[in-house]
Write a protein that holds these residues in place. Structure first.
Motif, PDB file in Angstrom:
ATOM      1  N   HIS A 130      -6.931   4.270   3.588  1.00 30.07           N
ATOM      2  CA  HIS A 130      -7.424   4.272   4.960  1.00 30.07           C
ATOM      3  C   HIS A 130      -8.000   5.662   5.217  1.00 30.07           C
ATOM      4  O   HIS A 130      -7.304   6.671   5.045  1.00 30.07           O
ATOM      5  CB  HIS A 130      -6.281   3.977   5.937  1.00 30.07           C
ATOM      6  N   PRO A 131      -9.260   5.774   5.630  1.00 31.59           N
ATOM      7  CA  PRO A 131      -9.891   7.098   5.719  1.00 31.59           C
ATOM      8  C   PRO A 131      -9.205   8.051   6.693  1.00 31.59           C
ATOM      9  O   PRO A 131      -9.165   9.257   6.438  1.00 31.59           O
ATOM     10  CB  PRO A 131     -11.331   6.777   6.159  1.00 31.59           C
ATOM     11  N   LEU A 132      -8.661   7.550   7.775  1.00 32.76           N
ATOM     12  CA  LEU A 132      -8.002   8.424   8.738  1.00 32.76           C
ATOM     13  C   LEU A 132      -6.597   8.796   8.294  1.00 32.76           C
ATOM     14  O   LEU A 132      -6.167   9.949   8.440  1.00 32.76           O
ATOM     15  CB  LEU A 132      -7.978   7.768  10.121  1.00 32.76           C
ATOM     16  N   ARG A 133      -5.861   7.842   7.738  1.00 27.27           N
ATOM     17  CA  ARG A 133      -4.510   8.162   7.269  1.00 27.27           C
ATOM     18  C   ARG A 133      -4.562   9.106   6.070  1.00 27.27           C
ATOM     19  O   ARG A 133      -3.652   9.913   5.872  1.00 27.27           O
ATOM     20  CB  ARG A 133      -3.745   6.884   6.925  1.00 27.27           C
ATOM     21  N   LEU A 134      -5.613   8.997   5.268  1.00 25.67           N
ATOM     22  CA  LEU A 134      -5.759   9.930   4.156  1.00 25.67           C
ATOM     23  C   LEU A 134      -5.815  11.363   4.676  1.00 25.67           C
ATOM     24  O   LEU A 134      -5.173  12.263   4.105  1.00 25.67           O
ATOM     25  CB  LEU A 134      -7.027   9.609   3.358  1.00 25.67           C
ATOM     26  N   GLN A 135      -6.547  11.584   5.749  1.00 29.18           N
ATOM     27  CA  GLN A 135      -6.632  12.928   6.313  1.00 29.18           C
ATOM     28  C   GLN A 135      -5.279  13.385   6.845  1.00 29.18           C
ATOM     29  O   GLN A 135      -4.937  14.568   6.762  1.00 29.18           O
ATOM     30  CB  GLN A 135      -7.685  12.952   7.417  1.00 29.18           C
ATOM     31  N   ASP A 136      -4.500  12.460   7.371  1.00 27.70           N
ATOM     32  CA  ASP A 136      -3.168  12.806   7.869  1.00 27.70           C
ATOM     33  C   ASP A 136      -2.215  13.152   6.729  1.00 27.70           C
ATOM     34  O   ASP A 136      -1.314  13.989   6.903  1.00 27.70           O
ATOM     35  CB  ASP A 136      -2.584  11.644   8.675  1.00 27.70           C
ATOM     36  N   GLU A 137      -2.390  12.526   5.585  1.00 25.98           N
ATOM     37  CA  GLU A 137      -1.440  12.666   4.487  1.00 25.98           C
ATOM     38  C   GLU A 137      -1.910  13.602   3.377  1.00 25.98           C
ATOM     39  O   GLU A 137      -1.188  13.796   2.394  1.00 25.98           O
ATOM     40  CB  GLU A 137      -1.169  11.290   3.861  1.00 25.98           C
ATOM     41  N   ILE A 138      -3.094  14.199   3.518  1.00 22.39           N
ATOM     42  CA  ILE A 138      -3.642  14.956   2.401  1.00 22.39           C
ATOM     43  C   ILE A 138      -2.748  16.136   2.019  1.00 22.39           C
ATOM     44  O   ILE A 138      -2.627  16.490   0.835  1.00 22.39           O
ATOM     45  CB  ILE A 138      -5.082  15.422   2.716  1.00 22.39           C
ATOM     46  N   VAL A 139      -2.082  16.743   2.995  1.00 25.54           N
ATOM     47  CA  VAL A 139      -1.177  17.852   2.692  1.00 25.54           C
ATOM     48  C   VAL A 139       0.037  17.353   1.929  1.00 25.54           C
ATOM     49  O   VAL A 139       0.486  17.984   0.955  1.00 25.54           O
ATOM     50  CB  VAL A 139      -0.755  18.580   3.982  1.00 25.54           C
ATOM     51  N   ASN A 140       0.597  16.219   2.336  1.00 23.05           N
ATOM     52  CA  ASN A 140       1.763  15.667   1.657  1.00 23.05           C
ATOM     53  C   ASN A 140       1.414  15.182   0.250  1.00 23.05           C
ATOM     54  O   ASN A 140       2.218  15.295  -0.672  1.00 23.05           O
ATOM     55  CB  ASN A 140       2.352  14.507   2.466  1.00 23.05           C
ATOM     56  N   LEU A 141       0.207  14.661   0.101  1.00 18.70           N
ATOM     57  CA  LEU A 141      -0.197  14.100  -1.187  1.00 18.70           C
ATOM     58  C   LEU A 141      -0.679  15.181  -2.156  1.00 18.70           C
ATOM     59  O   LEU A 141      -0.443  15.088  -3.358  1.00 18.70           O
ATOM     60  CB  LEU A 141      -1.307  13.063  -0.962  1.00 18.70           C
ATOM     61  N   GLY A 142      -1.344  16.204  -1.635  1.00 19.36           N
ATOM     62  CA  GLY A 142      -1.939  17.203  -2.518  1.00 19.36           C
ATOM     63  C   GLY A 142      -1.357  18.591  -2.418  1.00 19.36           C
ATOM     64  O   GLY A 142      -1.800  19.493  -3.134  1.00 19.36           O
TER      65      GLY A 142
END
Length: 308
Positions: free
Chosen positions: A199-211
């Motif tokens: 999901h393009p918006l949730r990706l932005q929310d989770e990018i710190v947790n994921l990367g």
């Protein structure tokens, strides 16, 4: 062995390292090789310049350097700072090894990519066992990792141990095959994969947790607003970047990110990855492809050129 044969300083025509290697260093290698005076050339690139540029120019466009063939790529690391160099958050300019004033790359981003592209990794000394395992987890399977310089086989290296297609397959952003098992150690690797998009918006929310954090991550993903685009993921040492790569060219889109680390944050990364994926409800209500003119990823991927 006989002393300095030639010493020439050239003002590089390009500030971009990739361009300088392509436009200045590769022609220099071809000029030296064409003289026929030596059977082998050792090209010691600038410390933060990746050999991938030389190899791809020589292998993909052999007419640019018809007298040059890549026999091996060797990456050297300080055995006392392996974890910090591969997973730490230092920037190149903080170490005084940036290639230009605007070079804001991380040390981990560069050194991890170098290890992944190498045919042999040389360490100045024997590191901690977990750090050795970290190097082996990033390096291509069966790539030698040596800690004793006397163990280097110069004949083999100059004769040629490189198989360009195998290397490119290993470092490809889109990997569909199985990964080799890891040796039992403190190193862990996540192989996060799904046929669903982020999901393009949730990706932005989770990018710190994921990367974020002291890990190496890379791979590909897709978003429903840009179904034809292979979106590239590249992260190391707490920095993560995304960009637009090639298209899927009729192949099945996939989301697959591999993460390697030594800390205890693997479970949180899995949860963040799953939160990014489209849910069953979203797929049922909106489908796999979304007709949207904007998705918030424009700063990284550019404007949506073709609305689904």
């Amino acid at each position: 062995m006989t002393g300095i044969v030639e010493h020439e300083e050239i003002n590089l025509a390009h500030a971009c390292v990739s361009c300088a290697i392509r436009e200045d260093i590769v022609p220099t290698l071809e000029r030296v090789a064409a003289q026929g005076r030596w059977k082998s050339i050792v090209a010691c690139l600038p410390i933060a310049a990746e050999a991938v540029q030389v190899c791809r120019v020589v292998c993909w466009a052999p007419r640019n350097a018809p007298h040059v063939a890549i026999a091996a790529v060797v990456t050297a690391l300080d055995g006392t700072t392996v974890a910090g160099d591969l997973l730490g958050d230092d920037l190149l300019d903080e170490r005084g090894i940036a290639t230009a004033e605007d070079d804001r790359r991380g040390v981990a981003e560069v050194s991890s990519a170098m290890v992944e592209y190498a045919d042999l990794v040389s360490l100045t000394c024997e590191p901690d066992p977990d750090e050795t395992a970290l190097v082996r987890a990033l390096a291509r399977p069966r790539v030698p990792v040596v800690t004793d310089l006397s163990a280097l086989d110069a004949v083999a290296l100059t004769t040629g141990i490189r198989h360009h297609e195998s290397v490119e397959h290993w470092v490809s952003n889109v990997r569909r095959g199985a990964l080799p098992p890891l040796d039992s150690s403190g190193v862990w690797r996540l192989d996060l994969r799904s046929d669903r998009s982020f999901h393009p918006l949730r990706l932005q929310d989770e990018i710190v947790n994921l990367g974020g954090g002291p890990r190496r991550s890379r791979g590909c993903f897709w978003v429903p607003t840009r179904p034809n685009a292979v979106c590239v993921w590249d992260g190391a040492g707490g920095q993560a970047s995304i960009g637009a790569g090639q298209t899927w060219k009729g192949g099945q889109p996939m989301t697959r990110i591999t993460v390697v680390g030594l800390d205890d944050g693997a479970a949180e990364i899995v949860q963040a990855f799953n939160r990014c994926l489209l849910t069953d409800e979203e797929l049922a209500s909106r489908g796999r492809l979304w007709n949207e003119p904007w998705d918030g990823l424009e700063p990284w991927l550019g404007p949506i050129s073709h609305v689904a």
